[in-house]
Scaffold this active site. Structure first.
Site, short mmCIF file in Angstrom:
data_model
loop_
_atom_site.label_atom_id
_atom_site.label_comp_id
_atom_site.label_asym_id
_atom_site.label_seq_id
_atom_site.Cartn_x
_atom_site.Cartn_y
_atom_site.Cartn_z
CE LYS A 179 -23.60 -24.58 -3.96
NZ LYS A 179 -22.70 -24.27 -3.45
CG HIS A 297 -17.46 -17.92 -6.70
ND1 HIS A 297 -16.90 -17.66 -5.63
CD2 HIS A 297 -17.86 -18.11 -6.52
CE1 HIS A 297 -17.99 -17.43 -4.82
NE2 HIS A 297 -18.58 -18.65 -5.54
#
Length: 490
Positions: A179, A297
């Site tokens: 992140k 994902h």
């Protein structure tokens, strides 16, 4: 009693009379049908339009997902149409609803090309979801027969071999998503990877939408990530990795990135669900041929998997992806920020991990099914989880899971390495307590185990203080039809 020739002739004449006749009369409804071991079975949740008989709606779905069109066609007589017609054979009201029905449909296995998920789905979900006879339609579950499963390779690596490579047994794996997901330079990105792995994680991960943008091209990211991985592995003596996202606009580019990831020494590559079924299968074949773990994902899945009355249940996506050959797939957390009823999530995990599925209606599993020799697929828990929930994560998800703490690692006040250490200490303390027989899921005992561990781990104490009041108590939209189980994360 056998029918006379004249009676069979009359029935055939009625069936092939020109014009439009009900699907049920055309042979797509057969309440007496004896399901074969080789049949592909599908369970649809059907919401018929007002005035449409549920049996006719089920027959319409069976017809339009197999051989039918809107009118009688004489060319049916040139095929083994009685065999190739899908048969709706059972319609049950959905519990606690007034307008929804479970329709069970059987398909002859020969209707589908071997080893092609694209072909299977072109029939099962290809056209029927826009059908006017139903106001909503959801594919809830499927049974794939042994004979058809054997035409798919299954997970490229599998849970057992992955654990052997990492030398990690009897404990969940730990990971984190880098992140912010967008905007970092390659060097800073690699630094995040190093800090997380050095602090105790097994994996770092690209997020779904980091590919090759102007702020960081893919080659730059791969190189800096591998530098961080190699340094962290050398420092800790553990096998480490980072999911390098090879998703791209063409398969030629996907293969190019995959080959480069292999060349620089990565043990794992990553793709997104939005690539499409054929691309996923192709990537899985490449991963097996080149001995790399393949992480998937589930980007985009909630556009069709979340709503209870229309779309595709994620349980079906789990089955399809295990057939395609991915090694990891995000499958829910129960306690995080994303959709996840406890029973539904357990059903997803069982679908990915068990070698044989038994009917379990509270978990949403409607069919008994063996997975032949296809390997297990590792579920990934990601999205809004932190170390203060460790007792719940271990209880709900078990050992065979990758716990991905993105913000719960990188958001730590003392830095990324401290966040990783907090997660590892919390996990190891909880597994130790569980193995010693503690009632770790107890709302008093579980948090106390973490507090005791934090007495000798400053980063864990800081994390518990920071996130102690964070929870995501929302009612799930996709819940069991056969049990009331509110999502619990306190």
């Amino acid at each position: 009693m056998s029918q006379s020739v004249s009676e069979r002739t009359r029935i055939k004449s009625d069936r092939y009379e020109s014009g439009v006749i009900p699907y049920a009369k055309m042979g797509y409804w057969d309440a007496a049908y004896a399901v074969k071991n080789t049949d592909v079975l599908a369970l649809f949740r059907i919401t018929p339009q007002p005035g449409v008989d549920p049996v006719e709606a089920a027959a319409a779905v069976a017809g339009e997902s197999s051989t039918a069109t809107w009118t009688v066609v004489w060319t049916d007589l040139l095929t083994a149409c009685d065999r190739y017609r899908a048969k709706a054979y059972r319609v049950d009201p959905v519990p606690n609803t007034t307008d929804q029905y479970f329709a069970f449909i059987a398909y002859e296995c020969d209707l589908f090309e071997e080893g092609s998920l694209a072909n299977l789905t072109a029939s099962i979900i290809g056209n029927v979801f826009g059908f006017k006879a139903v106001s909503a339609l959801r594919l809830e579950d499927m049974r794939i027969p042994h004979s058809y499963l054997k035409t798919f390779q299954g997970p490229a690596t599998g849970v057992i071999v992955e654990r052997e490579r990492l030398n990690k047994y009897g404990i969940p794996l730990l990971g984190a998503t880098v992140k912010p997901k967008l905007g970092l330079s390659g060097k800073n990105y690699g630094r995040v990877v190093y800090e997380g792995l050095k602090g105790g994680l097994d994996f770092l991960k690209d997020d779904e939408n980091i590919n090759s943008q102007p702020f960081m091209r893919w080659r730059e990211r791969f190189l800096y990530c591998m530098e961080g991985i190699n340094r962290a592995s050398a420092a800790t003596g553990e096998t480490k990795g980072s999911y390098l996202n090879i998703t791209a606009g063409t398969m030629e580019e996907v293969y190019k990135r995959a080959e480069y990831a292999k060349t620089v020494g990565s043990i794992v590559v990553m793709i997104d669900l939005v690539m499409g079924y054929t691309a996923i299968q192709s990537a899985a074949i490449w991963a097996r041929d080149n001995d790399l773990i393949l992480h998937l994902h589930r980007a985009g899945n909630s556009t069709y998997a979340r709503q209870k009355n229309h779309g595709i249940n994620f349980r079906v996506i789990c089955k399809w992806m295990r057939m395609c050959g991915v090694d990891h797939i995000h499958a829910g957390t129960v306690v995080g920020k994303l959709e996840g009823d406890p029973l539904m999530i357990k059903g997803f995990y069982d679908t990915l991990l068990l070698t044989h599925l038994n009917v379990n209606l509270p978990y949403g599993i409607f069919f008994e099914m063996t997975w032949a020799s296809l390997r297990k697929c590792m579920p990934v828990a990601s999205g809004g989880i932190h170390c203060g929930q460790m007792h719940q994560l271990v209880h709900y998800l078990g050992d065979d899971v990758v716990l991905q703490f993105g913000g719960g690692t990188i958001g730590h006040p003392d830095g990324i390495q401290a966040g990783a250490t907090a997660n590892r200490v919390a996990l190891e303390a909880m597994i130790l307590a569980r193995n010693e027989g503690a009632d770790y899921f107890n709302s008093d005992i579980g948090p106390q185990i973490l507090r005791n561990a934090a007495k000798t781990c400053g980063p864990l104490q800081t994390a518990l203080d920071l996130w102690k009041d964070i929870s995501f108590n929302y009612t799930s939209t996709d819940t069991s039809d056969f049990s009331v189980t509110p999502t619990a994360n306190v």
